[in-house]
Write a protein that holds these residues in place. Structure first.
Motif, PDB file in Angstrom:
ATOM      1  N   GLN A   1       0.803  -1.217   0.000  1.00 11.34           N
ATOM      2  CA  GLN A   1       0.000   0.000   0.000  1.00 11.34           C
ATOM      3  C   GLN A   1       0.840   1.273   0.000  1.00 11.34           C
ATOM      4  OE1 GLN A   1      -2.116   0.668   3.751  1.00 11.34           O
ATOM      5  NE2 GLN A   1      -0.863  -0.935   4.679  1.00 11.34           N
ATOM      6  N   PHE A   2       2.124   1.165   0.317  1.00 11.10           N
ATOM      7  CA  PHE A   2       2.982   2.337   0.364  1.00 11.10           C
ATOM      8  C   PHE A   2       3.707   2.591  -0.949  1.00 11.10           C
ATOM      9  CE2 PHE A   2       2.875   0.644   4.763  1.00 11.10           C
ATOM     10  CZ  PHE A   2       2.216   1.713   5.355  1.00 11.10           C
ATOM     11  N   PHE A   3       3.565   1.700  -1.903  1.00 11.67           N
ATOM     12  CA  PHE A   3       4.237   1.865  -3.180  1.00 11.67           C
ATOM     13  C   PHE A   3       3.429   2.801  -4.087  1.00 11.67           C
ATOM     14  CE2 PHE A   3       6.645  -1.555  -1.556  1.00 11.67           C
ATOM     15  CZ  PHE A   3       7.794  -1.681  -2.324  1.00 11.67           C
ATOM     16  N   PRO A   4       4.103   3.449  -5.070  1.00 11.91           N
ATOM     17  CA  PRO A   4       3.428   4.476  -5.887  1.00 11.91           C
ATOM     18  C   PRO A   4       2.196   3.990  -6.629  1.00 11.91           C
ATOM     19  CG  PRO A   4       5.809   4.566  -6.212  1.00 11.91           C
ATOM     20  CD  PRO A   4       5.537   3.335  -5.390  1.00 11.91           C
ATOM     21  N   GLY A   5       2.197   2.733  -7.075  1.00  7.99           N
ATOM     22  CA  GLY A   5       1.109   2.275  -7.925  1.00  7.99           C
ATOM     23  C   GLY A   5      -0.113   1.757  -7.205  1.00  7.99           C
ATOM     24  N   HIS A   6      -0.103   1.720  -5.879  1.00 12.27           N
ATOM     25  CA  HIS A   6      -1.185   1.062  -5.146  1.00 12.27           C
ATOM     26  C   HIS A   6      -2.542   1.718  -5.394  1.00 12.27           C
ATOM     27  CE1 HIS A   6      -3.184  -1.202  -1.999  1.00 12.27           C
ATOM     28  NE2 HIS A   6      -3.652  -0.065  -1.497  1.00 12.27           N
ATOM     29  N   TYR A   7      -2.654   2.982  -5.080  1.00 14.06           N
ATOM     30  CA  TYR A   7      -3.959   3.646  -5.145  1.00 14.06           C
ATOM     31  C   TYR A   7      -4.425   3.935  -6.574  1.00 14.06           C
ATOM     32  CZ  TYR A   7      -3.861   4.033  -0.085  1.00 14.06           C
ATOM     33  OH  TYR A   7      -3.839   3.731   1.253  1.00 14.06           O
ATOM     34  N   PRO A   8      -3.555   4.423  -7.476  1.00 17.11           N
ATOM     35  CA  PRO A   8      -4.069   4.651  -8.843  1.00 17.11           C
ATOM     36  C   PRO A   8      -4.469   3.369  -9.548  1.00 17.11           C
ATOM     37  CG  PRO A   8      -1.701   4.995  -8.754  1.00 17.11           C
ATOM     38  CD  PRO A   8      -2.172   4.903  -7.339  1.00 17.11           C
ATOM     39  N   LEU A   9      -3.742   2.274  -9.305  1.00 18.45           N
ATOM     40  CA  LEU A   9      -4.136   1.004  -9.920  1.00 18.45           C
ATOM     41  C   LEU A   9      -5.446   0.500  -9.323  1.00 18.45           C
ATOM     42  CD1 LEU A   9      -3.143  -1.013 -12.048  1.00 18.45           C
ATOM     43  CD2 LEU A   9      -2.185  -2.360 -10.180  1.00 18.45           C
ATOM     44  N   ARG A  10      -5.642   0.773  -8.047  1.00 20.26           N
ATOM     45  CA  ARG A  10      -6.917   0.403  -7.416  1.00 20.26           C
ATOM     46  C   ARG A  10      -8.074   1.157  -8.065  1.00 20.26           C
ATOM     47  NH1 ARG A  10      -8.481   1.199  -0.978  1.00 20.26           N
ATOM     48  NH2 ARG A  10     -10.719   0.847  -1.223  1.00 20.26           N
ATOM     49  N   VAL A  11      -7.858   2.437  -8.369  1.00 20.41           N
ATOM     50  CA  VAL A  11      -8.894   3.220  -9.059  1.00 20.41           C
ATOM     51  C   VAL A  11      -9.225   2.593 -10.404  1.00 20.41           C
ATOM     52  CG1 VAL A  11      -9.398   5.453 -10.141  1.00 20.41           C
ATOM     53  CG2 VAL A  11      -8.309   5.377  -7.893  1.00 20.41           C
ATOM     54  N   ALA A  12      -8.190   2.224 -11.156  1.00 21.54           N
ATOM     55  CA  ALA A  12      -8.408   1.641 -12.477  1.00 21.54           C
ATOM     56  C   ALA A  12      -9.133   0.303 -12.395  1.00 21.54           C
ATOM     57  CB  ALA A  12      -7.068   1.480 -13.194  1.00 21.54           C
ATOM     58  N   MET A  13      -8.728  -0.543 -11.444  1.00 20.50           N
ATOM     59  CA  MET A  13      -9.338  -1.863 -11.335  1.00 20.50           C
ATOM     60  C   MET A  13     -10.796  -1.767 -10.864  1.00 20.50           C
ATOM     61  SD  MET A  13      -7.133  -3.988 -12.480  1.00 20.50           S
ATOM     62  CE  MET A  13      -6.825  -2.626 -13.615  1.00 20.50           C
ATOM     63  N   GLU A  14     -11.066  -0.886  -9.924  1.00 18.77           N
ATOM     64  CA  GLU A  14     -12.452  -0.712  -9.480  1.00 18.77           C
ATOM     65  C   GLU A  14     -13.325  -0.206 -10.618  1.00 18.77           C
ATOM     66  OE1 GLU A  14     -12.361   1.826  -6.086  1.00 18.77           O
ATOM     67  OE2 GLU A  14     -11.799   0.230  -4.695  1.00 18.77           O
ATOM     68  N   ALA A  15     -12.803   0.742 -11.395  1.00 21.83           N
ATOM     69  CA  ALA A  15     -13.566   1.258 -12.533  1.00 21.83           C
ATOM     70  C   ALA A  15     -13.762   0.180 -13.589  1.00 21.83           C
ATOM     71  CB  ALA A  15     -12.849   2.464 -13.139  1.00 21.83           C
ATOM     72  N   GLY A  16     -12.752  -0.666 -13.769  1.00 20.65           N
ATOM     73  CA  GLY A  16     -12.831  -1.682 -14.809  1.00 20.65           C
ATOM     74  C   GLY A  16     -13.794  -2.804 -14.499  1.00 20.65           C
ATOM     75  N   PHE A  17     -13.865  -3.219 -13.230  1.00 23.30           N
ATOM     76  CA  PHE A  17     -14.624  -4.420 -12.906  1.00 23.30           C
ATOM     77  C   PHE A  17     -15.892  -4.164 -12.085  1.00 23.30           C
ATOM     78  CE2 PHE A  17     -10.351  -6.040 -13.744  1.00 23.30           C
ATOM     79  CZ  PHE A  17     -10.642  -7.048 -14.644  1.00 23.30           C
ATOM     80  N   THR A  18     -16.000  -3.022 -11.448  1.00 23.03           N
ATOM     81  CA  THR A  18     -17.208  -2.745 -10.666  1.00 23.03           C
ATOM     82  C   THR A  18     -17.952  -1.504 -11.160  1.00 23.03           C
ATOM     83  OG1 THR A  18     -16.134  -1.328  -8.991  1.00 23.03           O
ATOM     84  CG2 THR A  18     -16.046  -3.717  -8.657  1.00 23.03           C
ATOM     85  N   GLY A  19     -17.260  -0.589 -11.819  1.00 23.23           N
ATOM     86  CA  GLY A  19     -17.901   0.634 -12.298  1.00 23.23           C
ATOM     87  C   GLY A  19     -17.972   1.735 -11.271  1.00 23.23           C
ATOM     88  N   SER A  20     -17.657   1.443 -10.012  1.00 22.88           N
ATOM     89  CA  SER A  20     -17.656   2.458  -8.963  1.00 22.88           C
ATOM     90  C   SER A  20     -16.252   2.599  -8.400  1.00 22.88           C
ATOM     91  CB  SER A  20     -18.630   2.081  -7.841  1.00 22.88           C
ATOM     92  OG  SER A  20     -18.248   0.853  -7.246  1.00 22.88           O
ATOM     93  N   VAL A  21     -15.892   3.815  -8.020  1.00 27.47           N
ATOM     94  CA  VAL A  21     -14.538   4.098  -7.562  1.00 27.47           C
ATOM     95  C   VAL A  21     -14.598   4.704  -6.173  1.00 27.47           C
ATOM     96  CG1 VAL A  21     -12.449   5.453  -8.000  1.00 27.47           C
ATOM     97  CG2 VAL A  21     -13.684   4.433  -9.909  1.00 27.47           C
ATOM     98  N   ASP A  22     -13.727   4.226  -5.295  1.00 27.80           N
ATOM     99  CA  ASP A  22     -13.607   4.784  -3.953  1.00 27.80           C
ATOM    100  C   ASP A  22     -12.885   6.127  -4.044  1.00 27.80           C
ATOM    101  OD1 ASP A  22     -13.346   5.341  -1.302  1.00 27.80           O
ATOM    102  OD2 ASP A  22     -12.074   3.625  -0.805  1.00 27.80           O
ATOM    103  N   LEU A  23     -13.555   7.201  -3.651  1.00 25.67           N
ATOM    104  CA  LEU A  23     -12.956   8.535  -3.740  1.00 25.67           C
ATOM    105  C   LEU A  23     -11.741   8.672  -2.839  1.00 25.67           C
ATOM    106  CD1 LEU A  23     -16.134  10.820  -3.855  1.00 25.67           C
ATOM    107  CD2 LEU A  23     -14.715  10.028  -5.750  1.00 25.67           C
ATOM    108  N   THR A  24     -11.690   7.865  -1.775  1.00 27.97           N
ATOM    109  CA  THR A  24     -10.516   7.908  -0.902  1.00 27.97           C
ATOM    110  C   THR A  24      -9.256   7.501  -1.657  1.00 27.97           C
ATOM    111  OG1 THR A  24     -11.905   7.337   0.990  1.00 27.97           O
ATOM    112  CG2 THR A  24      -9.528   7.068   1.263  1.00 27.97           C
ATOM    113  N   ALA A  25      -9.390   6.513  -2.529  1.00 22.67           N
ATOM    114  CA  ALA A  25      -8.239   6.076  -3.322  1.00 22.67           C
ATOM    115  C   ALA A  25      -7.756   7.187  -4.248  1.00 22.67           C
ATOM    116  CB  ALA A  25      -8.603   4.835  -4.136  1.00 22.67           C
ATOM    117  N   ILE A  26      -8.696   7.944  -4.832  1.00 22.31           N
ATOM    118  CA  ILE A  26      -8.310   9.071  -5.676  1.00 22.31           C
ATOM    119  C   ILE A  26      -7.612  10.135  -4.835  1.00 22.31           C
ATOM    120  CG2 ILE A  26      -9.162  10.919  -7.166  1.00 22.31           C
ATOM    121  CD1 ILE A  26     -11.413   9.115  -8.030  1.00 22.31           C
TER     122      ILE A  26
END
Length: 243
Positions: free
Chosen positions: A193-218
């Motif tokens: 979770q401390f690496f650079p790609g954790h949160y932006p990749l989470r945004v992409a994966m949530e958008a890709g597979f669920t359609g909803s994005v956690d604003l905290t991750a953004i």
């Protein structure tokens, strides 16, 4: 702002004269994303999205998470080479009367353009194999991943030698995005979770597979990007002053 625009245009012209980088931006996404889609086996797998397991075809999961990875890799390498190739030109601009912040704004604008191109090309290739639930949010996550690694490339280009920086971007991005943040991994390390790609990749994966994005991750992504930008800008400014 006119002088910033002139410096930005000059940097874009210089970048356009580097055929290796242009080839990377155009052909690397097609090769990497298509290759992973091609080698994806038949069947489904558990994709961990925001801590929740979902079942998805491997032919969709592979292009989904390799798209942000590819955009990040391209932006990181370009940011690195941008700093090394423009170091002398930037110093000359300061000697010619440019303020340091004008040169920095021009380089940041050029990096933003490179990240946008890398994101657009990568997502365009991906759409041939995977249709995200929410395309706009997926583009946002991919673009933020590209920007963060582009800024890592800028910082590496300022403080490291070129070869060392290339190895850092290549292996660092692969370890982070392909291993630690891989949504197919069942037991990622706690430090992921401390690496650079954790949160932006989470945004992409949530958008890709669920359609909803956690604003905290953004929010965490923007904060991470802001800190990286401040550190890279400070190092860049110091480098110009020393030169």
């Amino acid at each position: 702002m006119t002088r910033v625009g002139t410096a930005l245009w000059s940097g874009a012209t210089e970048l356009r004269r580097t055929p290796v980088l242009i080839a990377l931006l155009v052909f690397a996404p097609a090769y990497v994303i298509y290759f992973f889609t091609l080698v994806a086996p038949e069947g489904t797998a558990i994709v961990h999205v925001g801590g929740e397991p979902l079942q998805a075809p491997l032919g969709e999961a592979f292009p989904a998470f390799t798209t942000p990875m590819t955009a990040a890799l391209l932006s990181g390498i370009t940011g690195l080479f941008l700093m090394h190739s423009s170091a002398v030109a930037d110093s000359r601009l300061v000697v010619a009367g440019y303020r340091a912040h004008e040169v920095i704004l021009a380089r940041l604008g050029l990096l933003l353009g490179v990240a946008a191109v890398a994101t657009a090309v990568s997502v365009s290739v991906m759409l041939a194999a995977f249709d995200p639930e929410h395309v706009g949010s997926f583009v946002l996550g991919t673009g933020l991943t590209a920007l963060i690694y582009g800024m890592v490339g800028v910082l590496a280009g300022v403080v490291l030698a070129r070869i060392t920086g290339v190895y850092l971007i290549l292996f660092g991005s692969m370890i982070d995005l392909f291993i630690f943040q891989n949504p197919l991994a069942t037991d990622p390390p706690d430090t992921a979770q401390f690496f650079p790609g954790h949160y932006p990749l989470r945004v992409a994966m949530e958008a890709g597979f669920t359609g909803s994005v956690d604003l905290t991750a953004i929010g965490w992504t923007v904060l991470y990007l802001g800190i990286l930008t401040a550190v890279a800008t400070g190092a860049f400014y110091r480098e110009m002053r020393v030169t």
